[in-house]
Scaffold this active site. Sequence first.
Site, mmCIF file in Angstrom:
data_model
loop_
_atom_site.group_PDB
_atom_site.id
_atom_site.type_symbol
_atom_site.label_atom_id
_atom_site.label_comp_id
_atom_site.label_asym_id
_atom_site.label_seq_id
_atom_site.Cartn_x
_atom_site.Cartn_y
_atom_site.Cartn_z
ATOM 1 N N PHE A 103 51.067 47.434 31.013
ATOM 2 C CA PHE A 103 50.910 46.008 31.296
ATOM 3 C C PHE A 103 52.291 45.358 31.243
ATOM 4 C CE2 PHE A 103 46.907 43.248 30.806
ATOM 5 C CZ PHE A 103 46.128 44.070 31.585
ATOM 6 N N GLN A 146 49.283 28.925 29.933
ATOM 7 C CA GLN A 146 49.687 29.980 30.859
ATOM 8 C C GLN A 146 49.046 29.761 32.237
ATOM 9 O OE1 GLN A 146 48.560 34.367 30.196
ATOM 10 N NE2 GLN A 146 50.752 34.322 29.836
ATOM 11 N N HIS A 175 48.957 30.986 36.608
ATOM 12 C CA HIS A 175 49.225 32.001 37.614
ATOM 13 C C HIS A 175 49.403 31.259 38.945
ATOM 14 C CE1 HIS A 175 48.677 35.337 40.359
ATOM 15 N NE2 HIS A 175 48.857 36.152 39.342
ATOM 16 N N LEU A 225 41.637 34.693 40.917
ATOM 17 C CA LEU A 225 43.023 35.083 41.109
ATOM 18 C C LEU A 225 43.237 35.822 42.435
ATOM 19 C CD1 LEU A 225 45.136 34.452 38.943
ATOM 20 C CD2 LEU A 225 45.022 36.842 38.267
ATOM 21 N N GLU A 267 49.662 38.850 43.464
ATOM 22 C CA GLU A 267 51.011 38.671 43.969
ATOM 23 C C GLU A 267 51.319 39.692 45.069
ATOM 24 O OE1 GLU A 267 53.827 36.955 40.846
ATOM 25 O OE2 GLU A 267 54.433 39.030 41.015
ATOM 26 N N ARG A 284 57.305 33.936 39.310
ATOM 27 C CA ARG A 284 56.043 33.199 39.356
ATOM 28 C C ARG A 284 56.209 31.731 38.990
ATOM 29 N NH1 ARG A 284 51.324 37.026 36.693
ATOM 30 N NH2 ARG A 284 51.112 38.375 38.503
ATOM 31 N N HIS A 328 45.249 29.427 33.060
ATOM 32 C CA HIS A 328 44.618 30.667 32.627
ATOM 33 C C HIS A 328 44.341 30.759 31.125
ATOM 34 C CE1 HIS A 328 43.448 34.819 32.978
ATOM 35 N NE2 HIS A 328 44.441 35.250 32.251
ATOM 36 N N ARG A 338 51.837 34.150 26.239
ATOM 37 C CA ARG A 338 51.049 35.288 25.776
ATOM 38 C C ARG A 338 51.275 36.505 26.671
ATOM 39 N NH1 ARG A 338 46.333 37.537 27.270
ATOM 40 N NH2 ARG A 338 45.573 35.858 28.609
#
Lengths: 594, 245
Positions: free
Chosen positions: A126, A248, A250, A260, A263, A294, A361, A405
């Site tokens: 991740f 947070q 996106h 979502l 990308e 982003r 988010h 986060r």
Amino acid sequence: METYNSSNIKTLEFDALIIGGGGSGMRTSLELAKSGLKTAVVSKVFPTRSHTVSAQGGITCAIASADPNDDWRWHMYDTVKGSDYIGDQDAIEYMCSEGPKAVFELEHMGLPFSRFDNGRIYQRPFGGQSKDFGKGGQAARTCAAADRTGHALLHTLYQNNIKEGSNFLNEWFAVDLVLNQAKEVTGVIAFSIESGEVAYLKSQATVMATGGAGRIYSSTTNALINTGDGLGMALRAGFPAQDMEMWQFHPTGIYGAGSLVTEGCRGEGGYLINAEGERFMERYAPNAKDLAGRDVVARSMVLEILEGRGCGENKDHVFLKLDHLGADVLNAKLPGICELSRTFAGVDPVYNPIPVVPTCHYMMGGTPTNIHGQAYTQSNGVDEIVSGLFSVGEAACVSVHGANRLGGNSLLDLVVFGRAAGIHIQEALKTGGGVANADRDDIDQALDSLNKINSSNEGFEVAEVKRELQSVMQNYFGVFRRGDYMEKGVAALGDIREKISNLHLKDKSMAFNTSRVEALELQNLFEVAEATAIASFQRTESRGAHARDDFKERDDENWLCHSLYDPIQKTLNKRDVNFAPAQVETFEPKVRTY
Amino acid sequence: MIDVNIYRYNPETDKFPYTQTYSIKKPEKDIMLLELLNLLKEQDSSISYRRSCREGVCGSDGMNINGKNGLACITPISEAIKNNKIELRPLPGLPVIRDLVVDMTEFYAQYDKIKPFLQNETQPPVQERLQSPVDRDKLDGLYECILCACCSTSCPSFWWNPDKFVGPAALLQAYRFIADSRDTKTAERLEALSDPFSVYRCHGIMNCVNVCPKDLNPNKAIGEIKSMLLSGSKKENIIASDGMS
């Protein structure tokens, strides 16, 4: 309709009360179920409908499966760095070191983790993960059950709560905290959504496990139920909220639905256009264009909208153009996005662009707590524990996420701190901790908001005010922030507060009246939104998710600290970050690059 | 314009349920049925229904759409509109609390009855219990259930005996634990289902398979349970499905 007071409602008495039946709440209740204490989980939805169910990627933890040499200290380093150095290092240390125990417990409970060939739990890489304190390359530390880890985790916790005989008050809505004269929390006012019956749920320990509040924004990945109810109650009761400017985002969520869009669309050659059909990223980032960072992309999108070049009737989104790639490329490389777009935007990207907006988010802020879940307030700059009040999960700010986060850390947060709060509460109550009784006036006072909404004969429409609030938050407190815009936003919220205090509940019926629930949820959303607005306006730097165009740099001299929003004075104070882990050396702040 | 016919019942004011017709301009975009309901609720705040995730994973908004059970949040109105009409009724076979909200007590009671949690009497290791990928694959098509009740409330056997027939949703979960290599109570789980009602009231009508919004196949799981009960076939012989339906 009838005005409620302490004499005409019933009292249900518990040792411990958990508000919220998601991951953190059910991990707390599981711990308490084994203790013999009289406990209830109060959840406005049946527990498996909670938003934890939507988590996909996994739970990050150094269980040393993918890499037998993995080390929780490396996970800690990544998390501290990811937090942009305002995560509390004692809490991050606790989460990362206790994490493996909590994950193995979940496995023993039956969570159907995916597996490696050797039979151990599958882990995937991740973002923001490293080996050897950033020096050993990418780590694979996120334990997964396919791409449905949240569903698997939530159902496993519910199943084990059934096994241990936990007591649930399902489809009950908690309205407000009850405080005694010493300002200790003695429980909540709540009602059964099914029958409408109102009760004082009295308890020695009240745990807020109410999750996030992504619905303060018009575009969010969050469930419709994520309305920050616990935080709203705490703020109305005068308790502070910490780091509320840290949300947070996106860049590309589907407009309207919030789902979502990867990308990877832009990686394949897609690009963003405004209402004039202009590929606007060329102006903001001449080299990287649509593949800039982003935060840069999201910021540029918001500017286009604020400057009137947004698309659609309300000019409040932009388009992601993919059609020039051709049907073959789209079907071969982006079939999932095509399906998602057809399902949730009613748009086939082979022919038409996808409407997108930066999408809220996760709420990094919340009620400040220690690692036991005990809520803090401050008196003259000194931390004080609020007797009777606890908070865990996304509702809390313990703080392990700081200003940003890392993916997979939220599920770990839920189980580690849900468990920790459960352990602490049973020990505390068995050794005589507890709170004094609330008197009649205290209970009557906590019934105020419910009585007020029930007696409204005229006023503002809930759906309308909600849309207005979400639009203000989306436009002025999004990914990208600027003092002059935020000042307008704070002023707009001042007007909305008037409306919030004068909402009209048309339908006064008792049985499953969801319009009453929605009106009360809107009041909670407003409290969270106001805290977010004031904290964002006053933190004059850029750090983690809080990106300001007028204060572009991180300012460690003035802002290497938590912000603490005081809902009574509506001011922002500062609170020290913990830099004193017990078992390792302090991770000193450095320039954050990846 | 389209007509949305909604089953209405408020126990405080209505002696009998009735159908209320809402005429609404057909949205230009093909929105989800849940969004359409949200729009109608802005006109008439008294309409009651459950909803949460709005993306098909929480299982809140199961309802009967033109005679077939499904989730409102992932059903596009283009699929739901028939002759410019949409008929919305609560899930069949369960008591109605109000409008599209049903009392799911009996449904959940069946779920509780199958002991939907891992049982293993051996002392767990310090780390995780090992499970081979092959054994883990046997849980695919089973554990993904979202408890929306679309299947059980489309099943005539469940309508007749909601207290005695476990129903497709809970039987799918019963099999999920029978099939789990980590669970040691296979014999007890099968024994608990061996009466004439619990599993044998399934007559393979297949409504459950037709309506499952997650494309799961309770009928197949029920078949496996019956086969284990009748032939005494063993857990070790369970083969992972390559997608249950």
